[in-house]
Design a protein around this motif. Structure first.
Motif, PDB file in Angstrom:
ATOM      1  N   ASP A  40       0.808  -1.215   0.000  1.00  0.00           N
ATOM      2  CA  ASP A  40       0.000   0.000   0.000  1.00  0.00           C
ATOM      3  C   ASP A  40       0.843   1.267   0.000  1.00  0.00           C
ATOM      4  N   ASP A  45      -2.762   7.714  -1.848  1.00  0.00           N
ATOM      5  CA  ASP A  45      -4.108   7.673  -1.295  1.00  0.00           C
ATOM      6  C   ASP A  45      -4.293   8.610  -0.107  1.00  0.00           C
ATOM      7  N   THR A 166      -8.672  -1.432  -6.402  1.00  0.00           N
ATOM      8  CA  THR A 166      -7.962  -0.973  -5.211  1.00  0.00           C
ATOM      9  C   THR A 166      -8.063   0.534  -5.004  1.00  0.00           C
ATOM     10  N   HIS A 169     -11.676   4.287  -4.128  1.00  0.00           N
ATOM     11  CA  HIS A 169     -12.135   5.199  -3.074  1.00  0.00           C
ATOM     12  C   HIS A 169     -11.393   6.529  -3.055  1.00  0.00           C
ATOM     13  N   GLU A 206     -16.473  -0.791   0.114  1.00  0.00           N
ATOM     14  CA  GLU A 206     -15.172  -1.256   0.598  1.00  0.00           C
ATOM     15  C   GLU A 206     -15.132  -2.775   0.733  1.00  0.00           C
ATOM     16  N   LYS A 208     -12.486  -5.406   2.631  1.00  0.00           N
ATOM     17  CA  LYS A 208     -11.302  -5.536   3.475  1.00  0.00           C
ATOM     18  C   LYS A 208     -10.560  -6.815   3.113  1.00  0.00           C
ATOM     19  N   THR A 209      -9.238  -6.742   3.099  1.00  0.00           N
ATOM     20  CA  THR A 209      -8.430  -7.895   2.716  1.00  0.00           C
ATOM     21  C   THR A 209      -7.636  -8.413   3.909  1.00  0.00           C
ATOM     22  N   ASP A 212      -4.740  -6.280   5.245  1.00  0.00           N
ATOM     23  CA  ASP A 212      -5.076  -4.965   5.795  1.00  0.00           C
ATOM     24  C   ASP A 212      -5.096  -3.875   4.735  1.00  0.00           C
ATOM     25  N   HIS A 213      -5.105  -4.232   3.471  1.00  0.00           N
ATOM     26  CA  HIS A 213      -5.232  -3.241   2.407  1.00  0.00           C
ATOM     27  C   HIS A 213      -6.705  -3.105   2.042  1.00  0.00           C
ATOM     28  N   ARG A 214      -7.098  -1.898   1.682  1.00  0.00           N
ATOM     29  CA  ARG A 214      -8.464  -1.697   1.224  1.00  0.00           C
ATOM     30  C   ARG A 214      -8.544  -1.902  -0.279  1.00  0.00           C
ATOM     31  N   THR A 215      -9.559  -2.629  -0.706  1.00  0.00           N
ATOM     32  CA  THR A 215      -9.933  -2.655  -2.113  1.00  0.00           C
ATOM     33  C   THR A 215     -11.440  -2.440  -2.159  1.00  0.00           C
ATOM     34  N   ASN A 216     -12.033  -2.497  -3.354  1.00  0.00           N
ATOM     35  CA  ASN A 216     -13.432  -2.073  -3.463  1.00  0.00           C
ATOM     36  C   ASN A 216     -14.198  -2.876  -4.512  1.00  0.00           C
TER      37      ASN A 216
END
Length: 395
Positions: A40, A45, A166, A169, A206, A208-209, A212-216
């Protein structure tokens, strides 16, 4: 292969190093320079990371390999590689998909309108993109995508869903692959569009992975797109997507983080004792360290093959696939070995008392799994190597 840097290239590395040393004294450097974070750290971001990218743009570091007519400096691809490696070593945002995937594809295939609108914004870091490829039933088999683009007056209407986007957002624009002709073989009925992320027909949720990375997930409901935001020709999108993914692997998968991670682990193990002696004195541990050291050197050579191909003006499809496959699996092997060598303490997470490197290795174990999926899964890379590199037929 001779990969010794020229005097000019060494001078450029020194210039970038001095720039990053200066940036490291910035009040918000803890945000945009984060070498202990996993993947990340490459994303712009946050306001601090976007501001850092704008300062890179002001230095002329974005789009260096682009031709001068598009605002670049026509430097060989090696300079983007050298820049990215220095950025990756500091945990700073990389030059990103805008310069590589989007910019280079627009230069090759985009209309004059799209070039005029987006290329200057990419060079100045005034725009961030999200890539809309994967769908719930079209991940590794990207050509199976079903997001529907239906002809309308002066453009298209898109309905359907994307997943694992990813950057959705925080991005400004969406680079989207959609099916424009369902009646032809699946690779031949795909087109690419550019859509503003604030379009009222887009809904972002959102995901959650485990790393701990956000993807969408992104949902399309009657999203209207004009013909002037179609990239290239109708139904030629599969070619553009493949090229863009090749550029993404070249841009994103640097080797410096692997080298740094291995060195950090080796230093930790030299300070770790078990049963009254240093763990690196264990013959089995020493043997595994030697194998990983050899793998790190192999990763460096594979990455350099990518750079050599790109510097010649080629699209490094096979080279990028080979490097992406090997390096991301190597990242997993390093994390696996770290937990084995550290024993139960290695399982302690960030903030736990006694966690080695404050939980870095437990997190790395979870996060590196995602690296083998993003940018094309390991299975996809094997298919690229088999078909394009070895000339093997599809089953």
């Amino acid at each position: 292969m001779d990969f010794r840097l020229s005097e000019e290239e060494r001078a450029f590395v020194a210039e970038v190093t001095a720039f990053l040393d200066e940036e490291a004294r910035h009040a918000e450097a803890h945000d945009f320079m984060a070498p202990d974070r996993e993947a990340d750290s490459m994303l712009a971001d946050s306001p601090a990371r976007r501001a850092f990218n704008k300062r890179m743009g002001a230095r002329g570091y974005l789009g260096m390999s682009w031709d001068g007519v598009y605002g670049g400096s026509a430097r060989p691809g090696i300079y983007e590689y050298l820049l990215n490696e220095e950025l990756a070593g500091r945990g700073a945002p990389l030059i990103g998909k805008g310069v590589g995937c989007i910019g280079k594809t627009l230069i090759r295939h985009g209309s004059e309108k799209l070039k005029a609108e987006f290329l200057p914004q990419i060079l100045s870091a005034d725009v961030e993109f999200a890539l809309g490829y994967s769908e719930p039933n079209a991940g590794s088999d990207l050509a199976a995508l079903k997001l529907r683009a239906t002809r309308a007056d002066g453009g298209w209407v898109l309905d359907g869903q994307k997943t694992f986007t990813t950057s959705a957002h925080f991005a400004d624009w969406y680079w989207v692959a959609a099916r424009t002709d369902p009646n032809v073989p699946k690779h031949k009925g795909i087109s690419v569009f550019l859509i503003p992320m604030d379009h009222p027909g887009l809904t972002i949720q959102e995901i959650k992975t485990m790393g701990d990375h956000r993807t969408n997930a992104v949902f399309f409901d009657n999203v209207e797109v004009g013909d002037d935001y179609l990239v290239g020709e109708v139904n030629k999108g599969w070619t553009y997507v493949c090229e863009a993914l090749d550029f993404e692997r070249f841009t994103f998968f640097t080797v410096n983080p692997i080298i740094t991670k291995f060195r950090v682990l080796l230093d930790l193990l030299k300070r770790t004792e078990r049963g009254g002696r240093c763990v690196v004195d264990d013959p089995l541990i020493a043997q595994q360290i030697g194998r990983l050291a050899a793998d790190v050197e192999a990763a460096k050579m594979l990455q350099r093959r990518v750079i050599v191909a790109a510097s010649k003006g080629d699209v490094p499809a096979v080279e990028a696939a080979m490097y992406k496959l090997f390096s991301t699996q190597l990242g997993q092997r390093i994390a696996d070995f770290a937990l084995d060598a550290l024993g139960p303490q290695g399982l302690l997470s960030h903030g736990a008392d006694g966690a080695p490197d404050d939980g870095k290795w437990e997190h790395s174990y979870r996060a590196t799994i995602l690296d083998t999926i993003g940018g094309g899964s390991s299975e996809v890379q094997k298919n690229i190597i088999a078909r394009r590199g070895l000339g093997l037929p599809l089953n």
